[in-house]
Design a protein around this motif. Structure first.
Motif, PDB file in Angstrom:
ATOM      1  N   MET A 218       0.834  -1.197   0.000  1.00 47.85           N
ATOM      2  CA  MET A 218       0.000   0.000   0.000  1.00 47.85           C
ATOM      3  C   MET A 218       0.872   1.252   0.000  1.00 47.85           C
ATOM      4  O   MET A 218       0.627   2.200  -0.750  1.00 47.85           O
ATOM      5  CB  MET A 218      -0.928   0.004   1.220  1.00 47.85           C
ATOM      6  CG  MET A 218      -2.054  -1.013   1.123  1.00 47.85           C
ATOM      7  SD  MET A 218      -3.038  -1.084   2.622  1.00 47.85           S
ATOM      8  CE  MET A 218      -3.716   0.550   2.660  1.00 47.85           C
ATOM      9  N   GLN A 219       1.909   1.236   0.835  1.00 46.48           N
ATOM     10  CA  GLN A 219       2.794   2.399   0.876  1.00 46.48           C
ATOM     11  C   GLN A 219       3.536   2.571  -0.443  1.00 46.48           C
ATOM     12  O   GLN A 219       3.742   3.690  -0.912  1.00 46.48           O
ATOM     13  CB  GLN A 219       3.784   2.256   2.042  1.00 46.48           C
ATOM     14  CG  GLN A 219       3.119   2.481   3.394  1.00 46.48           C
ATOM     15  CD  GLN A 219       4.086   2.340   4.542  1.00 46.48           C
ATOM     16  OE1 GLN A 219       5.220   1.901   4.358  1.00 46.48           O
ATOM     17  NE2 GLN A 219       3.621   2.685   5.733  1.00 46.48           N
ATOM     18  N   ASN A 220       3.943   1.424  -1.040  1.00 49.92           N
ATOM     19  CA  ASN A 220       4.597   1.504  -2.355  1.00 49.92           C
ATOM     20  C   ASN A 220       3.645   2.088  -3.397  1.00 49.92           C
ATOM     21  O   ASN A 220       4.031   2.887  -4.245  1.00 49.92           O
ATOM     22  CB  ASN A 220       5.096   0.130  -2.809  1.00 49.92           C
ATOM     23  CG  ASN A 220       6.312  -0.322  -2.041  1.00 49.92           C
ATOM     24  OD1 ASN A 220       7.002   0.501  -1.443  1.00 49.92           O
ATOM     25  ND2 ASN A 220       6.584  -1.612  -2.041  1.00 49.92           N
ATOM     26  N   GLY A 221       2.393   1.662  -3.315  1.00 53.08           N
ATOM     27  CA  GLY A 221       1.390   2.189  -4.242  1.00 53.08           C
ATOM     28  C   GLY A 221       1.206   3.684  -4.067  1.00 53.08           C
ATOM     29  O   GLY A 221       1.133   4.433  -5.019  1.00 53.08           O
ATOM     30  N   ILE A 222       1.150   4.111  -2.795  1.00 50.09           N
ATOM     31  CA  ILE A 222       0.985   5.541  -2.514  1.00 50.09           C
ATOM     32  C   ILE A 222       2.207   6.313  -2.986  1.00 50.09           C
ATOM     33  O   ILE A 222       2.096   7.361  -3.606  1.00 50.09           O
ATOM     34  CB  ILE A 222       0.736   5.767  -1.014  1.00 50.09           C
ATOM     35  CG1 ILE A 222      -0.649   5.220  -0.647  1.00 50.09           C
ATOM     36  CG2 ILE A 222       0.827   7.246  -0.655  1.00 50.09           C
ATOM     37  CD1 ILE A 222      -0.905   5.162   0.842  1.00 50.09           C
ATOM     38  N   SER A 223       3.407   5.772  -2.684  1.00 52.75           N
ATOM     39  CA  SER A 223       4.615   6.495  -3.096  1.00 52.75           C
ATOM     40  C   SER A 223       4.727   6.539  -4.615  1.00 52.75           C
ATOM     41  O   SER A 223       5.154   7.538  -5.182  1.00 52.75           O
ATOM     42  CB  SER A 223       5.858   5.864  -2.474  1.00 52.75           C
ATOM     43  OG  SER A 223       6.021   4.540  -2.948  1.00 52.75           O
ATOM     44  N   ARG A 224       4.335   5.448  -5.305  1.00 51.33           N
ATOM     45  CA  ARG A 224       4.352   5.465  -6.770  1.00 51.33           C
ATOM     46  C   ARG A 224       3.362   6.491  -7.293  1.00 51.33           C
ATOM     47  O   ARG A 224       3.649   7.245  -8.223  1.00 51.33           O
ATOM     48  CB  ARG A 224       4.016   4.071  -7.323  1.00 51.33           C
ATOM     49  CG  ARG A 224       5.220   3.143  -7.384  1.00 51.33           C
ATOM     50  CD  ARG A 224       4.917   1.971  -8.281  1.00 51.33           C
ATOM     51  NE  ARG A 224       3.762   1.211  -7.807  1.00 51.33           N
ATOM     52  CZ  ARG A 224       3.819   0.081  -7.137  1.00 51.33           C
ATOM     53  NH1 ARG A 224       4.988  -0.453  -6.852  1.00 51.33           N
ATOM     54  NH2 ARG A 224       2.735  -0.540  -6.747  1.00 51.33           N
ATOM     55  N   GLY A 225       2.191   6.525  -6.662  1.00 54.47           N
ATOM     56  CA  GLY A 225       1.167   7.496  -7.068  1.00 54.47           C
ATOM     57  C   GLY A 225       1.640   8.919  -6.831  1.00 54.47           C
ATOM     58  O   GLY A 225       1.455   9.794  -7.664  1.00 54.47           O
ATOM     59  N   SER A 226       2.269   9.154  -5.670  1.00 55.75           N
ATOM     60  CA  SER A 226       2.736  10.512  -5.382  1.00 55.75           C
ATOM     61  C   SER A 226       3.894  10.884  -6.296  1.00 55.75           C
ATOM     62  O   SER A 226       4.031  12.033  -6.701  1.00 55.75           O
ATOM     63  CB  SER A 226       3.136  10.645  -3.920  1.00 55.75           C
ATOM     64  OG  SER A 226       4.198   9.758  -3.620  1.00 55.75           O
ATOM     65  N   ARG A 227       4.750   9.868  -6.631  1.00 52.29           N
ATOM     66  CA  ARG A 227       5.826  10.146  -7.583  1.00 52.29           C
ATOM     67  C   ARG A 227       5.265  10.523  -8.943  1.00 52.29           C
ATOM     68  O   ARG A 227       5.730  11.442  -9.601  1.00 52.29           O
ATOM     69  CB  ARG A 227       6.753   8.938  -7.706  1.00 52.29           C
ATOM     70  CG  ARG A 227       7.947   9.026  -6.762  1.00 52.29           C
ATOM     71  CD  ARG A 227       8.935   7.917  -7.012  1.00 52.29           C
ATOM     72  NE  ARG A 227       8.638   6.830  -6.079  1.00 52.29           N
ATOM     73  CZ  ARG A 227       8.417   5.571  -6.412  1.00 52.29           C
ATOM     74  NH1 ARG A 227       8.471   5.208  -7.667  1.00 52.29           N
ATOM     75  NH2 ARG A 227       8.132   4.668  -5.506  1.00 52.29           N
TER      76      ARG A 227
END
Length: 196
Positions: free
Chosen positions: A77-86
Motif C-alpha cells: 500500500m505504501q509503495n502504491g501511494i509512493s508510486r502514485g505521489s511520484r
C-alpha cells in the motif's frame, strides 16, 4: 471537450492532481490486494481474528472472517501511494515546466513586439526629423535669398537716392554760382529764393 492542465486554475489543478493521485493509489491498492488474494489468499492471524458468527437462518454457509493487514500488505500500500505521489509529482513538474515555457514564450513574443514597435517609432521619428530638417534648410535658403533680395533692393534705392541728391546738390550749386556771377557783374544783390 477535454480540458488540459493549461486550462485549469491553480485550485482546479491541485484538486485534479489530488484526485488523480487518489485514483492511482486506489487502483494500485486494489491490484495489489487482488494479486495477494489470488496467490496466497487472505492472511488471518489467529490471535487477531474475530470469532466466527453463527450462520444465519437463510444461509447456513455464510460466515464472516476479519482480514488483518500484514506488513507485506502495508508495504504494498505504501509503495502504491509512493508510486502514485511520484507520478503526481512528475505530472506536476511537467505541468510547471510547460507553464514556465508558455510564460517565457509569451514574454519573448511581447519583447519582440515591443522591440518592433520601438524600432518603427524611432524610424518614423528620424524620418520626420529629416523632413523637418530639409524643410528648415529650404526655409533657411528661401529666407536668406529673401534677405539678399531685400538688401539688394535697399542698396538700389539708396544708390538712386544718392544719385538724385548729388544731382540736386550740383544743380543748386550751379544756381548759386550763376547768381553770384550776376552779382559781381551788376553789383545788385541776388534775391534769395529757392523755388524749384
Amino acid at each position: 471537450m477535454k480540458r488540459n492542465y493549461y486550462d485549469l486554475g491553480d485550485g482546479e489543478f491541485a484538486a485534479a492532481m489530488a484526485a488523480s493521485a487518489f485514483a492511482i493509489c486506489s487502483l494500485e491498492e486494489n491490484a495489489g490486494s487482488q494479486y495477494q488474494t489470488k496467490t496466497r489468499g487472505p492472511v488471518i492471524r489467529p490471535a487477531e481474528a474475530a470469532p466466527m458468527r453463527r450462520p444465519s437462518a437463510s444461509n447456513h454457509k455464510a460466515s464472516t472472517e476479519i482480514m488483518t493487514i500484514t506488513p507485506a500488505t502495508n508495504d504494498k500500500m505504501q509503495n502504491g501511494i509512493s508510486r502514485g505521489s511520484r507520478k503526481a509529482e512528475n505530472e506536476a513538474d511537467a505541468w510547471e515546466k510547460a507553464q514556465i515555457a508558455k510564460i517565457r514564450k509569451r514574454h519573448d513574443e511581447l519583447l519582440s513586439a515591443l522591440l518592433a514597435w520601438e524600432n518603427e517609432k524611432k524610424l518614423m521619428a528620424k524620418q520626420q526629423m529629416e523632413r523637418r530638417k530639409n524643410q528648415l534648410e529650404l526655409a533657411t535658403k528661401r529666407n536668406l535669398q529673401h534677405y539678399k533680395n531685400k538688401l539688394a533692393r535697399i542698396d538700389q534705392i539708396a544708390k538712386g537716392a544718392k544719385i538724385q541728391a548729388e544731382e540736386k546738390k550740383r544743380y543748386e550749386e550751379s544756381i548759386v554760382k550763376e547768381k553770384s556771377n550776376n552779382f559781381r557783374l551788376t553789383g545788385t544783390g541776388p534775391v534769395t529764393c529757392f523755388c524749384f
